[in-house]
Design a protein around this motif. Structure first.
Motif, PDB file in Angstrom:
ATOM      1  N   PRO A 281       0.802  -1.231   0.000  1.00 31.38           N
ATOM      2  CA  PRO A 281       0.000   0.000   0.000  1.00 31.38           C
ATOM      3  C   PRO A 281       0.835   1.281   0.000  1.00 31.38           C
ATOM      4  O   PRO A 281       0.487   2.261  -0.658  1.00 31.38           O
ATOM      5  CB  PRO A 281      -0.824  -0.113   1.289  1.00 31.38           C
ATOM      6  CG  PRO A 281      -0.883  -1.565   1.580  1.00 31.38           C
ATOM      7  CD  PRO A 281       0.398  -2.143   1.084  1.00 31.38           C
ATOM      8  N   ALA A 282       1.947   1.272   0.736  1.00 30.45           N
ATOM      9  CA  ALA A 282       2.780   2.478   0.792  1.00 30.45           C
ATOM     10  C   ALA A 282       3.383   2.789  -0.576  1.00 30.45           C
ATOM     11  O   ALA A 282       3.499   3.951  -0.970  1.00 30.45           O
ATOM     12  CB  ALA A 282       3.887   2.302   1.832  1.00 30.45           C
ATOM     13  N   LEU A 283       3.762   1.751  -1.327  1.00 27.34           N
ATOM     14  CA  LEU A 283       4.315   1.964  -2.664  1.00 27.34           C
ATOM     15  C   LEU A 283       3.220   2.384  -3.635  1.00 27.34           C
ATOM     16  O   LEU A 283       3.469   3.174  -4.552  1.00 27.34           O
ATOM     17  CB  LEU A 283       5.007   0.686  -3.149  1.00 27.34           C
ATOM     18  CG  LEU A 283       6.226   0.252  -2.335  1.00 27.34           C
ATOM     19  CD1 LEU A 283       6.819  -1.021  -2.916  1.00 27.34           C
ATOM     20  CD2 LEU A 283       7.279   1.354  -2.309  1.00 27.34           C
ATOM     21  N   SER A 284       2.020   1.869  -3.440  1.00 29.21           N
ATOM     22  CA  SER A 284       0.892   2.315  -4.254  1.00 29.21           C
ATOM     23  C   SER A 284       0.683   3.816  -4.087  1.00 29.21           C
ATOM     24  O   SER A 284       0.502   4.552  -5.065  1.00 29.21           O
ATOM     25  CB  SER A 284      -0.377   1.554  -3.843  1.00 29.21           C
ATOM     26  OG  SER A 284      -1.517   2.085  -4.463  1.00 29.21           O
ATOM     27  N   ASP A 285       0.749   4.296  -2.846  1.00 32.50           N
ATOM     28  CA  ASP A 285       0.597   5.730  -2.589  1.00 32.50           C
ATOM     29  C   ASP A 285       1.689   6.535  -3.280  1.00 32.50           C
ATOM     30  O   ASP A 285       1.425   7.587  -3.880  1.00 32.50           O
ATOM     31  CB  ASP A 285       0.645   5.996  -1.080  1.00 32.50           C
ATOM     32  CG  ASP A 285      -0.589   5.474  -0.350  1.00 32.50           C
ATOM     33  OD1 ASP A 285      -1.497   4.959  -1.037  1.00 32.50           O
ATOM     34  OD2 ASP A 285      -0.633   5.566   0.878  1.00 32.50           O
ATOM     35  N   LEU A 286       2.922   6.048  -3.196  1.00 34.18           N
ATOM     36  CA  LEU A 286       4.042   6.775  -3.809  1.00 34.18           C
ATOM     37  C   LEU A 286       3.890   6.864  -5.322  1.00 34.18           C
ATOM     38  O   LEU A 286       4.171   7.909  -5.929  1.00 34.18           O
ATOM     39  CB  LEU A 286       5.364   6.089  -3.462  1.00 34.18           C
ATOM     40  CG  LEU A 286       5.945   6.345  -2.069  1.00 34.18           C
ATOM     41  CD1 LEU A 286       7.283   5.642  -1.930  1.00 34.18           C
ATOM     42  CD2 LEU A 286       6.112   7.843  -1.810  1.00 34.18           C
ATOM     43  N   LEU A 287       3.454   5.774  -5.942  1.00 35.09           N
ATOM     44  CA  LEU A 287       3.305   5.769  -7.402  1.00 35.09           C
ATOM     45  C   LEU A 287       2.193   6.722  -7.845  1.00 35.09           C
ATOM     46  O   LEU A 287       2.344   7.444  -8.839  1.00 35.09           O
ATOM     47  CB  LEU A 287       3.018   4.348  -7.884  1.00 35.09           C
ATOM     48  CG  LEU A 287       4.220   3.391  -7.863  1.00 35.09           C
ATOM     49  CD1 LEU A 287       3.763   1.943  -8.020  1.00 35.09           C
ATOM     50  CD2 LEU A 287       5.212   3.754  -8.968  1.00 35.09           C
ATOM     51  N   ILE A 288       1.074   6.730  -7.131  1.00 37.00           N
ATOM     52  CA  ILE A 288      -0.012   7.646  -7.496  1.00 37.00           C
ATOM     53  C   ILE A 288       0.424   9.084  -7.272  1.00 37.00           C
ATOM     54  O   ILE A 288       0.100   9.979  -8.059  1.00 37.00           O
ATOM     55  CB  ILE A 288      -1.279   7.324  -6.693  1.00 37.00           C
ATOM     56  CG1 ILE A 288      -1.759   5.905  -7.002  1.00 37.00           C
ATOM     57  CG2 ILE A 288      -2.389   8.317  -7.010  1.00 37.00           C
ATOM     58  CD1 ILE A 288      -2.910   5.441  -6.140  1.00 37.00           C
ATOM     59  N   GLU A 289       1.188   9.309  -6.215  1.00 36.64           N
ATOM     60  CA  GLU A 289       1.709  10.646  -5.940  1.00 36.64           C
ATOM     61  C   GLU A 289       2.629  11.096  -7.076  1.00 36.64           C
ATOM     62  O   GLU A 289       2.584  12.252  -7.516  1.00 36.64           O
ATOM     63  CB  GLU A 289       2.458  10.623  -4.615  1.00 36.64           C
ATOM     64  CG  GLU A 289       2.550  11.976  -3.940  1.00 36.64           C
ATOM     65  CD  GLU A 289       3.050  11.828  -2.522  1.00 36.64           C
ATOM     66  OE1 GLU A 289       4.106  11.190  -2.330  1.00 36.64           O
ATOM     67  OE2 GLU A 289       2.393  12.339  -1.595  1.00 36.64           O
ATOM     68  N   ALA A 290       3.477  10.178  -7.551  1.00 33.94           N
ATOM     69  CA  ALA A 290       4.355  10.497  -8.677  1.00 33.94           C
ATOM     70  C   ALA A 290       3.539  10.776  -9.932  1.00 33.94           C
ATOM     71  O   ALA A 290       3.849  11.701 -10.703  1.00 33.94           O
ATOM     72  CB  ALA A 290       5.328   9.342  -8.919  1.00 33.94           C
ATOM     73  N   ALA A 291       2.480   9.984 -10.157  1.00 33.52           N
ATOM     74  CA  ALA A 291       1.626  10.201 -11.326  1.00 33.52           C
ATOM     75  C   ALA A 291       0.962  11.575 -11.270  1.00 33.52           C
ATOM     76  O   ALA A 291       0.827  12.251 -12.295  1.00 33.52           O
ATOM     77  CB  ALA A 291       0.574   9.092 -11.411  1.00 33.52           C
ATOM     78  N   ARG A 292       0.554  11.999 -10.089  1.00 36.92           N
ATOM     79  CA  ARG A 292      -0.056  13.328  -9.959  1.00 36.92           C
ATOM     80  C   ARG A 292       0.947  14.427 -10.308  1.00 36.92           C
ATOM     81  O   ARG A 292       0.602  15.417 -10.950  1.00 36.92           O
ATOM     82  CB  ARG A 292      -0.574  13.520  -8.536  1.00 36.92           C
ATOM     83  CG  ARG A 292      -1.941  12.906  -8.307  1.00 36.92           C
ATOM     84  CD  ARG A 292      -2.520  13.273  -6.962  1.00 36.92           C
ATOM     85  NE  ARG A 292      -3.939  12.924  -6.904  1.00 36.92           N
ATOM     86  CZ  ARG A 292      -4.676  12.983  -5.827  1.00 36.92           C
ATOM     87  NH1 ARG A 292      -4.138  13.362  -4.682  1.00 36.92           N
ATOM     88  NH2 ARG A 292      -5.955  12.657  -5.866  1.00 36.92           N
ATOM     89  N   GLU A 293       2.159  14.254  -9.876  1.00 40.09           N
ATOM     90  CA  GLU A 293       3.169  15.268 -10.164  1.00 40.09           C
ATOM     91  C   GLU A 293       3.511  15.315 -11.645  1.00 40.09           C
ATOM     92  O   GLU A 293       3.729  16.388 -12.211  1.00 40.09           O
ATOM     93  CB  GLU A 293       4.420  14.974  -9.333  1.00 40.09           C
ATOM     94  CG  GLU A 293       5.488  16.046  -9.449  1.00 40.09           C
ATOM     95  CD  GLU A 293       6.637  15.831  -8.475  1.00 40.09           C
ATOM     96  OE1 GLU A 293       7.750  16.309  -8.779  1.00 40.09           O
ATOM     97  OE2 GLU A 293       6.421  15.199  -7.418  1.00 40.09           O
ATOM     98  N   VAL A 294       3.550  14.159 -12.287  1.00 38.71           N
ATOM     99  CA  VAL A 294       3.944  14.096 -13.697  1.00 38.71           C
ATOM    100  C   VAL A 294       2.791  14.453 -14.627  1.00 38.71           C
ATOM    101  O   VAL A 294       2.958  15.177 -15.606  1.00 38.71           O
ATOM    102  CB  VAL A 294       4.489  12.689 -14.033  1.00 38.71           C
ATOM    103  CG1 VAL A 294       4.760  12.558 -15.540  1.00 38.71           C
ATOM    104  CG2 VAL A 294       5.769  12.417 -13.247  1.00 38.71           C
ATOM    105  N   HIS A 295       1.581  13.954 -14.331  1.00 36.00           N
ATOM    106  CA  HIS A 295       0.462  14.065 -15.277  1.00 36.00           C
ATOM    107  C   HIS A 295      -0.634  15.038 -14.847  1.00 36.00           C
ATOM    108  O   HIS A 295      -1.621  15.175 -15.564  1.00 36.00           O
ATOM    109  CB  HIS A 295      -0.184  12.676 -15.464  1.00 36.00           C
ATOM    110  CG  HIS A 295       0.785  11.591 -15.792  1.00 36.00           C
ATOM    111  ND1 HIS A 295       1.489  11.547 -16.964  1.00 36.00           N
ATOM    112  CD2 HIS A 295       1.172  10.503 -15.068  1.00 36.00           C
ATOM    113  CE1 HIS A 295       2.274  10.470 -16.961  1.00 36.00           C
ATOM    114  NE2 HIS A 295       2.101   9.823 -15.827  1.00 36.00           N
TER     115      HIS A 295
END
Length: 453
Positions: A281-295
Motif C-alpha cells: 500500500p505504501a508503494l501504491s501511494d508513492l506511485l499515485i503521488e508520482a503520477a499526480r506530479e507528472v500528469h
C-alpha cells in the motif's frame, strides 16, 4: 515435640508468592498476546521494499520517458525504481500477467488490450494519460476515411506494441486486414517515421508506447506529410468504449502559421498504471503521488487535474488506490519521512495487541491469582462437608476408622500445600475446620461406645 515439628513443616510451606499459581495465571495472557502479535504480522503486510520494478516501453518511447520521471520522484523518498524496456503495451500486459515474472511490480498498459486472465491478477492504480494514435501519411490531398488507405503500404507498429493492436482494430473496422492487398509492416517509432520520410511507406501509425514526441513533431513539420484527422471520431468512440475523442484546435501547434489550419480530431485510449495485487500500500501511494506530479498539469490533450483518474475502466481500481483517491495518504506517511513512517507503522502492529490484550489482562492478574489460590483452599471444604455428613449417620466402628483415615489424608494434603503468606489466615481457618471435623468424629465415636449394646 511432634506438634512443634508439624508446625515448623507447615510454616516452611508458607511463601511470599505462589510462583506456580502466578505462572498459571499470567501464562495464558502472555500466550494470547503473543499469538495476537504473530497473527498481526501474518495478516498485515510486511514493510515496503526499497526497490520496485516497472515495465515501460522501448528506449526513447513516451512510456520510457514517463518511467524516468517516476524514478526521480520515488528516489526522493528513498525508493529505487528499476525500469525494464519492452515492446510496448501488449508486451507489458503479458509480462505483468505472467506469474513466473514475479520481479515485475507495475507497468503502463493502454486501454483495449484486456485479457480475461490478466483481470484476475492485476489491479489498476488509475488512468494516467491519454495516448492518441497519430496517423501520419504522405498525400497531395487530405484523407478523410481510413478505408482510403486500402491497397497502400502502412507501418502499424511492431509485435507486442499497443500501437499494432489498435491499428489492426481500426483498420479491420474499415475492411482492411492482414493478408489482403494492403501491405502492413511491423515498424514503429523512429523506424516507421524514417520509412515514411524515405517514401518506403505511405502512412505510419504512431503512439506513445513506441514513438517519442520529437519523432512526431518532426513528421508534423515535414512538408508533404499530413496528420490524419478522425472525422468519424464520435463513431469510433461509440463502438470502442475504451477510446476517447480528442480535439486539436485550429492553430494549436503554431498560431502564426495557423497549424493545423482547422480543428482536428484524434482518438485515444487512456493508459493505465497496472500493478500486481501484492503491491505494498505504501508503494501504491508513492506511485499515485508520482503520477499526480507528472500528469496533473494541463497540456494540449488534457485539463489540469484530469489525471491520474480513479475511473474504473477495464481493470478494477485497487482498494489501496481507491483509499488514496478518497482520503489521501495515511496520517503517518503524510507527516513523516517515508522510511520513518514505515518503521512506526510496523511498530504499531506490535503495540496494538499489547494495548488491547496485555494491559487489560495484566490488570486482571491479581483477581485471577487470588481466585486460583483461594479455589485450591476452598475445594477441601467440599470433602470436609461430605465427610462430616457421613459421620452424622451413626457409622459403625469400621466406617468411623475409614472416615478418620480420610480426614488424616485431607489434613496431610493440606499440610503439603504451598500457600502464599497473604493467604495464611484462610489456611489456618481451614486447619481449624479440619480439627473441628476431627472432634466431631471423636465425639460420635464416644457416643457409639456409650450407647447400650
Amino acid at each position: 515435640m511432634v506438634r512443634r515439628l508439624d508446625a515448623v513443616r507447615r510454616l516452611a510451606r508458607l511463601q511470599k508468592v505462589s510462583w506456580n499459581d502466578l505462572a498459571l495465571t499470567v501464562g495464558p495472557i502472555l500466550l494470547i498476546t503473543l499469538l495476537a502479535i504473530c497473527a498481526a504480522y501474518w495478516f498485515v503486510r510486511p514493510a515496503p521494499p526499497d526497490t520496485i520494478t516497472i515495465i515501460s516501453g522501448p528506449d526513447g518511447s513516451t512510456f520510457r520517458a514517463t518511467a524516468e520521471k517516476y524514478r526521480k520522484i520515488l528516489a526522493r523518498n528513498g525508493v529505487k525504481l528499476k525500469i525494464l524496456p519492452s515492446d510496448g503495451s501488449l508486451d507489458n500486459l503479458r509480462k505483468l500477467s505472467n506469474p513466473s515474472l514475479h520481479h515485475i511490480d507495475v507497468g503502463f498498459v493502454q486501454g483495449g488490450l484486456v485479457q480475461d486472465a490478466s483481470q484476475e491478477k492485476l489491479f489498476s492504480l488509475g488512468s494516467v494519460f491519454h495516448e492518441p494514435v497519430a496517423i501520419f501519411y504522405r498525400s497531395d490531398k487530405p484523407v478523410t476515411l481510413l478505408s482510403e488507405f486500402a491497397g497502400r503500404t502502412l507501418a502499424i507498429g511492431p509485435e507486442g506494441s499497443g500501437t499494432r493492436v489498435l491499428s489492426l482494430t481500426l483498420l479491420k473496422a474499415n475492411g482492411i486486414e492482414p493478408g489482403g492487398k494492403t501491405n502492413l509492416l511491423p515498424l514503429g517509432g523512429g523506424d516507421a517515421a524514417q520509412a515514411l520520410l524515405d517514401h518506403k511507406v505511405d502512412a505510419a501509425f504512431l503512439m506513445g508506447d513506441s514513438a517519442t514526441p520529437p519523432v512526431m513533431r518532426r513528421l508534423l513539420w515535414t512538408p508533404g506529410i499530413r496528420l490524419y484527422s478522425f472525422s468519424q471520431a464520435d463513431g469510433y468512440t461509440r463502438r470502442y468504449g475504451y477510446l476517447n475523442k480528442l480535439q486539436v484546435p485550429m492553430g494549436a501547434f503554431d498560431f502564426g502559421k495557423n497549424v493545423p489550419p482547422q480543428d482536428m480530431y484524434l482518438v485515444a485510449p487512456t493508459v493505465e498504471l497496472l500493478a500486481r495485487k501484492n503491491l505494498h500500500p505504501a508503494l501504491s501511494d508513492l506511485l499515485i503521488e508520482a503520477a499526480r506530479e507528472v500528469h496533473g498539469k494541463a497540456t494540449l490533450m488534457q485539463k489540469a487535474g484530469e489525471f491520474p483518474s480513479p475511473q474504473e475502466r477495464e481493470y478494477p481500481i485497487s482498494p489501496d488506490a481507491r483509499r488514496y483517491y478518497t482520503s489521501g495518504k495515511s496520517f503517518l506517511y503524510r507527516n513523516l519521512p517515508f522510511w520513518l513512517a514505515s518503521l512506526v507503522d510496523r511498530t504499531l502492529v506490535v503495540f496494538v495487541p499489547i494495548v488491547v490484550l496485555l494491559i487489560p489482562g495484566l490488570k486482571m492478574v491479581p483477581a485471577l491469582y487470588n481466585w486460583r489460590v483461594t479455589s485450591r483452599i476452598y475445594r477441601w471444604y467440599g470433602l470436609l462437608i461430605a465427610l462430616e455428613r457421613s459421620a452424622m449417620e451413626q457409622p459403625d466402628i469400621e466406617e468411623r476408622k475409614n472416615l478418620m483415615k480420610r480426614l488424616d489424608d485431607i489434613e496431610g494434603s493440606v499440610d503439603r500445600m504451598k500457600i502464599p503468606v497473604s493467604f495464611a489466615n484462610q489456611f489456618y481457618v481451614l486447619r481449624e475446620h479440619i480439627g473441628f471435623v476431627r472432634e466431631r468424629l471423636k465425639a460420635n465415636a464416644e457416643e457409639g461406645k456409650s450407647a447400650p449394646g
